[in-house]
Design a protein around this motif. Structure first.
Motif, PDB file in Angstrom:
ATOM      1  N   ARG A 148     -14.639 -25.890 -30.252  1.00 11.70           N
ATOM      2  CA  ARG A 148     -13.536 -26.377 -29.417  1.00 11.70           C
ATOM      3  C   ARG A 148     -12.320 -25.495 -29.670  1.00 11.70           C
ATOM      4  O   ARG A 148     -11.960 -25.227 -30.816  1.00 11.70           O
ATOM      5  N   GLY A 149     -11.740 -25.030 -28.598  1.00 12.15           N
ATOM      6  CA  GLY A 149     -10.601 -24.145 -28.739  1.00 12.15           C
ATOM      7  C   GLY A 149      -9.648 -24.268 -27.575  1.00 12.15           C
ATOM      8  O   GLY A 149      -9.778 -25.150 -26.730  1.00 12.15           O
ATOM      9  N   GLY A 150      -8.681 -23.361 -27.542  1.00 15.53           N
ATOM     10  CA  GLY A 150      -7.690 -23.407 -26.487  1.00 15.53           C
ATOM     11  C   GLY A 150      -7.015 -22.070 -26.300  1.00 15.53           C
ATOM     12  O   GLY A 150      -7.420 -21.054 -26.857  1.00 15.53           O
ATOM     13  N   ASP A 151      -5.969 -22.086 -25.502  1.00 15.03           N
ATOM     14  CA  ASP A 151      -5.219 -20.896 -25.131  1.00 15.03           C
ATOM     15  C   ASP A 151      -3.819 -21.013 -25.722  1.00 15.03           C
ATOM     16  O   ASP A 151      -3.113 -21.986 -25.443  1.00 15.03           O
ATOM     17  N   PRO A 152      -3.380 -20.040 -26.532  1.00 14.41           N
ATOM     18  CA  PRO A 152      -2.030 -20.115 -27.106  1.00 14.41           C
ATOM     19  C   PRO A 152      -0.934 -20.263 -26.054  1.00 14.41           C
ATOM     20  O   PRO A 152       0.114 -20.857 -26.323  1.00 14.41           O
ATOM     21  N   ALA A 153      -1.182 -19.744 -24.856  1.00 11.30           N
ATOM     22  CA  ALA A 153      -0.179 -19.823 -23.800  1.00 11.30           C
ATOM     23  C   ALA A 153      -0.164 -21.186 -23.112  1.00 11.30           C
ATOM     24  O   ALA A 153       0.772 -21.488 -22.360  1.00 11.30           O
ATOM     25  N   ARG A 154      -1.199 -21.989 -23.335  1.00 16.45           N
ATOM     26  CA  ARG A 154      -1.291 -23.316 -22.712  1.00 16.45           C
ATOM     27  C   ARG A 154      -1.713 -24.326 -23.765  1.00 16.45           C
ATOM     28  O   ARG A 154      -2.864 -24.742 -23.824  1.00 16.45           O
ATOM     29  N   PRO A 155      -0.803 -24.752 -24.627  1.00 15.94           N
ATOM     30  CA  PRO A 155      -1.159 -25.563 -25.791  1.00 15.94           C
ATOM     31  C   PRO A 155      -1.834 -26.892 -25.467  1.00 15.94           C
ATOM     32  O   PRO A 155      -2.560 -27.434 -26.296  1.00 15.94           O
ATOM     33  N   GLY A 156      -1.636 -27.419 -24.280  1.00 13.88           N
ATOM     34  CA  GLY A 156      -2.232 -28.709 -23.947  1.00 13.88           C
ATOM     35  C   GLY A 156      -3.653 -28.625 -23.428  1.00 13.88           C
ATOM     36  O   GLY A 156      -4.284 -29.664 -23.180  1.00 13.88           O
ATOM     37  N   LEU A 157      -4.179 -27.435 -23.251  1.00 12.27           N
ATOM     38  CA  LEU A 157      -5.501 -27.260 -22.665  1.00 12.27           C
ATOM     39  C   LEU A 157      -6.518 -26.891 -23.727  1.00 12.27           C
ATOM     40  O   LEU A 157      -6.325 -25.925 -24.473  1.00 12.27           O
ATOM     41  N   HIS A 158      -7.611 -27.668 -23.802  1.00 14.21           N
ATOM     42  CA  HIS A 158      -8.678 -27.394 -24.763  1.00 14.21           C
ATOM     43  C   HIS A 158     -10.033 -27.554 -24.094  1.00 14.21           C
ATOM     44  O   HIS A 158     -10.169 -28.295 -23.122  1.00 14.21           O
ATOM     45  N   TRP A 159     -11.047 -26.874 -24.620  1.00 13.59           N
ATOM     46  CA  TRP A 159     -12.384 -26.952 -24.058  1.00 13.59           C
ATOM     47  C   TRP A 159     -13.401 -26.586 -25.125  1.00 13.59           C
ATOM     48  O   TRP A 159     -13.073 -26.041 -26.182  1.00 13.59           O
ATOM     49  N   TRP A 160     -14.671 -26.893 -24.852  1.00 17.77           N
ATOM     50  CA  TRP A 160     -15.788 -26.590 -25.746  1.00 17.77           C
ATOM     51  C   TRP A 160     -16.571 -25.421 -25.178  1.00 17.77           C
ATOM     52  O   TRP A 160     -16.753 -25.309 -23.961  1.00 17.77           O
ATOM     53  N   PHE A 161     -17.072 -24.549 -26.055  1.00 16.26           N
ATOM     54  CA  PHE A 161     -17.761 -23.343 -25.597  1.00 16.26           C
ATOM     55  C   PHE A 161     -18.753 -22.882 -26.663  1.00 16.26           C
ATOM     56  O   PHE A 161     -18.701 -23.310 -27.818  1.00 16.26           O
ATOM     57  N   THR A 162     -19.639 -22.015 -26.272  1.00 12.24           N
ATOM     58  CA  THR A 162     -20.630 -21.468 -27.194  1.00 12.24           C
ATOM     59  C   THR A 162     -20.009 -20.377 -28.065  1.00 12.24           C
ATOM     60  O   THR A 162     -19.061 -19.716 -27.657  1.00 12.24           O
ATOM     61  N   PRO A 163     -20.523 -20.160 -29.270  1.00  7.60           N
ATOM     62  CA  PRO A 163     -20.032 -19.057 -30.103  1.00  7.60           C
ATOM     63  C   PRO A 163     -20.188 -17.716 -29.381  1.00  7.60           C
ATOM     64  O   PRO A 163     -21.143 -17.506 -28.638  1.00  7.60           O
ATOM     65  N   GLY A 164     -19.256 -16.810 -29.627  1.00  8.89           N
ATOM     66  CA  GLY A 164     -19.348 -15.490 -29.013  1.00  8.89           C
ATOM     67  C   GLY A 164     -17.975 -14.932 -28.699  1.00  8.89           C
ATOM     68  O   GLY A 164     -16.952 -15.560 -28.946  1.00  8.89           O
ATOM     69  N   GLY A 165     -17.964 -13.725 -28.142  1.00  7.64           N
ATOM     70  CA  GLY A 165     -16.693 -13.099 -27.798  1.00  7.64           C
ATOM     71  C   GLY A 165     -16.876 -11.681 -27.314  1.00  7.64           C
ATOM     72  O   GLY A 165     -18.003 -11.215 -27.079  1.00  7.64           O
ATOM     73  N   GLY A 166     -15.764 -10.987 -27.175  1.00  3.41           N
ATOM     74  CA  GLY A 166     -15.757  -9.660 -26.588  1.00  3.41           C
ATOM     75  C   GLY A 166     -16.298  -8.574 -27.496  1.00  3.41           C
ATOM     76  O   GLY A 166     -16.331  -8.713 -28.725  1.00  3.41           O
ATOM     77  N   LEU A 167     -16.721  -7.490 -26.864  1.00  2.12           N
ATOM     78  CA  LEU A 167     -17.282  -6.344 -27.583  1.00  2.12           C
ATOM     79  C   LEU A 167     -16.183  -5.567 -28.302  1.00  2.12           C
ATOM     80  O   LEU A 167     -15.052  -5.477 -27.833  1.00  2.12           O
ATOM     81  N   GLN A 168     -16.535  -4.991 -29.429  1.00  2.00           N
ATOM     82  CA  GLN A 168     -15.657  -4.082 -30.152  1.00  2.00           C
ATOM     83  C   GLN A 168     -16.249  -2.681 -30.126  1.00  2.00           C
ATOM     84  O   GLN A 168     -17.454  -2.510 -30.301  1.00  2.00           O
ATOM     85  N   ASP A 169     -15.409  -1.691 -29.922  1.00  6.48           N
ATOM     86  CA  ASP A 169     -15.819  -0.284 -29.962  1.00  6.48           C
ATOM     87  C   ASP A 169     -17.051  -0.050 -29.088  1.00  6.48           C
ATOM     88  O   ASP A 169     -17.028  -0.367 -27.912  1.00  6.48           O
ATOM     89  N   ALA A 170     -18.124   0.480 -29.685  1.00  5.04           N
ATOM     90  CA  ALA A 170     -19.315   0.838 -28.911  1.00  5.04           C
ATOM     91  C   ALA A 170     -20.407  -0.221 -29.007  1.00  5.04           C
ATOM     92  O   ALA A 170     -21.584   0.073 -28.792  1.00  5.04           O
ATOM     93  N   GLU A 171     -20.043  -1.463 -29.315  1.00  5.67           N
ATOM     94  CA  GLU A 171     -21.043  -2.517 -29.444  1.00  5.67           C
ATOM     95  C   GLU A 171     -21.762  -2.791 -28.132  1.00  5.67           C
ATOM     96  O   GLU A 171     -21.203  -2.639 -27.043  1.00  5.67           O
ATOM     97  N   SER A 172     -23.003  -3.245 -28.252  1.00  8.25           N
ATOM     98  CA  SER A 172     -23.719  -3.829 -27.128  1.00  8.25           C
ATOM     99  C   SER A 172     -23.408  -5.325 -27.112  1.00  8.25           C
ATOM    100  O   SER A 172     -22.823  -5.865 -28.061  1.00  8.25           O
ATOM    101  N   THR A 173     -23.807  -5.997 -26.052  1.00  6.98           N
ATOM    102  CA  THR A 173     -23.530  -7.438 -25.989  1.00  6.98           C
ATOM    103  C   THR A 173     -24.279  -8.198 -27.080  1.00  6.98           C
ATOM    104  O   THR A 173     -23.753  -9.165 -27.639  1.00  6.98           O
TER     105      THR A 173
END
Length: 240
Positions: free
Chosen positions: A30-55
């Protein structure tokens, strides 16, 4: 680079993990957006690629950071879903292409000690969810068709199939999708790729936010690759 010459929409790629325990539940954060403190949601683990990573490499790294579970990219197998999402986060607009990977465990105690500063700021809780609990919840959960995606993996590819060499993990779950049946350490079975699922009732086949569908309620448009396309109503459905 100053804000004035940054791109209007940031193109981004990401890897995500559908982590499923022997009870058929998915781990969500469960997380949220620093720019919208009142908004929260549930999501799967994961995130954006770094450098030359594959997905898949990004998915394995993010899984370790956010849950403490360390696996090699090879243990995640091929993607079970590929999609495109558009969202805003911390005042920026993003267009993201992301792959989901399946990983099965018997049990796992989440350890958040490896989270980076951004993850510690935005991720506040974790919980294991059954498909029925996801469907019954009034909270924001992404992707929006996660219950159906979870069922497709628990009730379908969970059993050894398509000539798989049937070596099961400690939780009794065999490798799937034709993958050689070698269970990873900690009772995690290797898994094969599965075609992406469509959302129920003709709603857009996507991880879009609740209420987001193609005009007129028709089935969602697909990209040329067949990947679901959705607008996430400004919610990134991910750890950033």
């Amino acid at each position: 680079m100053t804000d004035s010459n940054q791109p209007a929409v940031v193109a981004r790629r990401a890897g995500r993990v559908l982590l499923v325990d022997r009870a058929g539940r998915a781990l969500l954060l469960r997380g949220g957006d620093p720019a919208r403190p009142g908004l929260h949601w549930w999501f799967t683990p994961g995130g954006g690629l770094q450098d030359a990573e594959s997905t898949v490499e990004a998915a394995a790294r993010e899984l370790a950071e956010e849950t403490g579970l360390r696996v090699s990219p090879g243990e995640l197998g091929g993607p079970i879903r590929h999609e495109h999402a558009e969202f805003s986060y911390n005042g920026r607009d993003y267009r993201q292409e992301q792959d989901f990977f399946l990983l099965r465990v018997a049990v796992w105690q989440v350890d958040t000690a490896g989270m980076d500063a951004e993850e510690r700021l935005t991720i506040t809780e974790h919980r294991w969810w059954s498909a029925a609990e996801i469907e019954a919840s009034a909270e924001l959960i992404y992707p929006a068709d996660l219950a159906e995606l979870l069922r497709s993996q628990v009730d379908g590819p969970a059993a050894a199939s398509e000539g798989t060499a049937g070596v099961a993990a400690s939780g009794g779950v065999a490798a799937s999708g034709g993958t050689a049946g070698v269970a990873a350490s900690g009772g995690v079975a290797a898994s094969g790729g599965t075609a992406g699922v469509a959302a129920s009732g003709g709603v857009a086949a996507s991880g879009g936010t609740a209420g987001v569908a193609a005009s007129g309620g028709a089935a969602g448009a697909a990209a040329a690759s067949g990947a679901p396309v959705h607008a996430a109503d400004g919610v990134p459905e991910m750890g950033f």
